[in-house]
Design a protein around this motif. Structure first.
Motif, PDB file in Angstrom:
ATOM      1  N   ALA A  56      15.642 -21.585  -3.401  1.00  0.00           N
ATOM      2  CA  ALA A  56      16.956 -21.175  -3.943  1.00  0.00           C
ATOM      3  C   ALA A  56      17.307 -22.363  -4.906  1.00  0.00           C
ATOM      4  O   ALA A  56      18.073 -22.009  -5.736  1.00  0.00           O
ATOM      5  N   ARG A  57      17.216 -23.463  -4.277  1.00  0.00           N
ATOM      6  CA  ARG A  57      17.594 -24.678  -5.162  1.00  0.00           C
ATOM      7  C   ARG A  57      16.885 -24.534  -6.488  1.00  0.00           C
ATOM      8  O   ARG A  57      17.634 -25.116  -7.380  1.00  0.00           O
ATOM      9  N   ARG A  58      15.793 -24.191  -6.653  1.00  0.00           N
ATOM     10  CA  ARG A  58      15.248 -24.068  -7.837  1.00  0.00           C
ATOM     11  C   ARG A  58      15.304 -22.713  -8.667  1.00  0.00           C
ATOM     12  O   ARG A  58      14.901 -22.590  -9.761  1.00  0.00           O
ATOM     13  N   GLU A  59      16.200 -21.870  -8.262  1.00  0.00           N
ATOM     14  CA  GLU A  59      16.313 -20.625  -8.600  1.00  0.00           C
ATOM     15  C   GLU A  59      15.101 -19.925  -9.097  1.00  0.00           C
ATOM     16  O   GLU A  59      14.957 -19.242  -9.941  1.00  0.00           O
ATOM     17  N   ARG A  81      12.517 -16.943  -7.727  1.00  0.00           N
ATOM     18  CA  ARG A  81      12.122 -15.630  -6.933  1.00  0.00           C
ATOM     19  C   ARG A  81      10.821 -15.389  -7.147  1.00  0.00           C
ATOM     20  O   ARG A  81      10.153 -15.261  -8.168  1.00  0.00           O
ATOM     21  N   HIS A 121      17.688 -13.464  -0.941  1.00  0.00           N
ATOM     22  CA  HIS A 121      17.511 -14.374  -1.818  1.00  0.00           C
ATOM     23  C   HIS A 121      16.468 -13.881  -3.328  1.00  0.00           C
ATOM     24  O   HIS A 121      16.283 -14.688  -4.098  1.00  0.00           O
TER      25      HIS A 121
END
Ligand SMILES: [Zn+2]
Length: 302
Positions: free
Chosen positions: A62-65, A67, A90
């Motif tokens: 999530a921090r690095r966006e 998926r 997420h």
């Protein structure tokens, strides 16, 4: 080096799909049917996956966006629904990975269909729609699997190893096909990290840096020649502290190099389907099964 290069989106040099097989304690139970209840340390080793690694992975990605694609057995979806919800929330793709991590090519056609059906039911019950993608547990894709997947409307498989880029699997005697998004043992973390005496794995454990050297070499070549890099990593192995730290550093290295399309496998599948529909690229086609039966050369003549 690649005979039929594929155009990746936005002129990217290669595609990277860091995929994870969230086996949890499914394979452990499948392979140890009569003793799993007594192997408490091995249970803890496999349950590190859903209990510790999955929340860690979700937070860091999530921090690095980012998926990504997670392949999950139906039994694991039923047993760890909160983790599945966390992944889905997420934006991670959930692909199907059997029901109890059964080895389809060892159980016969009827049992393959039975376990596949249970996995699919569990998936649909929890997630609503059916999966777009499939990875055969233990890469044990059988000679019946393609038909099973086509009948269920699965759009891509990621269990085979026959190319550097996507290709098509066509069913013998019909026009039905689906996409193969291939990987390779070089991108699997088991050969580097899997050591558990209770479970029969006795690999000499690699330092994360040594494993990353292999994974990075594969990435550098994919980047140079236009390939598709698909890792087959397991949260119980690569989600451990030192290894996951190294995995994140590898991601940073890939980002730093530039020109990389980071994607989930459903996105890779959709991209390839679109190229085909627009007539911009055609996949190599392989017809399955390659062999209907053992070679006749081995039959003894009288
Ligand atoms: Zn697995």
């Amino acid at each position: 080096m690649i005979a039929n290069p594929i155009p990746w989106p936005d002129g990217a040099r290669c595609a990277v799909a860091m995929t994870w097989d969230m086996d949890a304690d499914s394979a452990f139970n499948w392979y140890n049917k009569d003793t799993a209840d007594t192997l408490v340390a091995a249970q803890s080793w496999t349950r590190y996956d859903p209990l510790i690694a999955i929340p860690r992975l979700v937070e860091q990605f999530a921090r690095r966006e980012l998926r990504l694609t997670f392949f999950v057995p139906g039994w694991v979806i039923e047993k760890y629904p909160a983790q599945i919800d966390l992944l889905a929330k997420h934006g991670h793709e959930i692909g199907l990975h059997g029901y109890l991590h059964e080895r389809s090519n060892e159980i016969g056609e009827d049992d393959e269909l039975y376990w596949f059906g249970r996995g699919l039911d569990a998936y649909k019950r929890h997630l609503g729609n059916g999966p777009r993608g499939w990875r055969a547990p233990s890469f044990a894709f059988s000679k019946y699997s393609l038909r099973v997947l086509l009948d269920a409307g699965i759009e891509y498989d990621s269990s085979l190893m026959g190319d550097d880029i996507p290709y098509a699997l066509r069913e013998a005697g019909s026009n039905r096909s689906l996409l193969e998004l291939p990987t390779d043992w070089t991108l699997d973390d088991f050969p580097h990290y899997a050591h558990n005496r209770d479970l029969g794995y006795r690999m000499p454990i690699s330092a994360p840096q040594r494993a990353m050297e292999v994974f990075r070499s594969e990435f550098d070549a994919a980047w140079e020649f236009g390939g598709l890099w698909i890792s087959v990593w397991h949260p119980a192995l690569s989600g451990r502290l030192a290894r996951f730290k190294a995995a994140l550093e590898l991601l940073d290295y890939m980002h730093g190099k530039g020109g990389v399309w980071f994607a989930r496998l459903d996105q890779v599948c959709a991209h390839v389907q679109q190229l085909i529909a627009e007539g911009r690229w055609s996949p190599r086609v392989e017809t399955l099964p390659v062999y209907d039966s053992p070679l006749s050369e081995f039959a003894r003549s009288r």
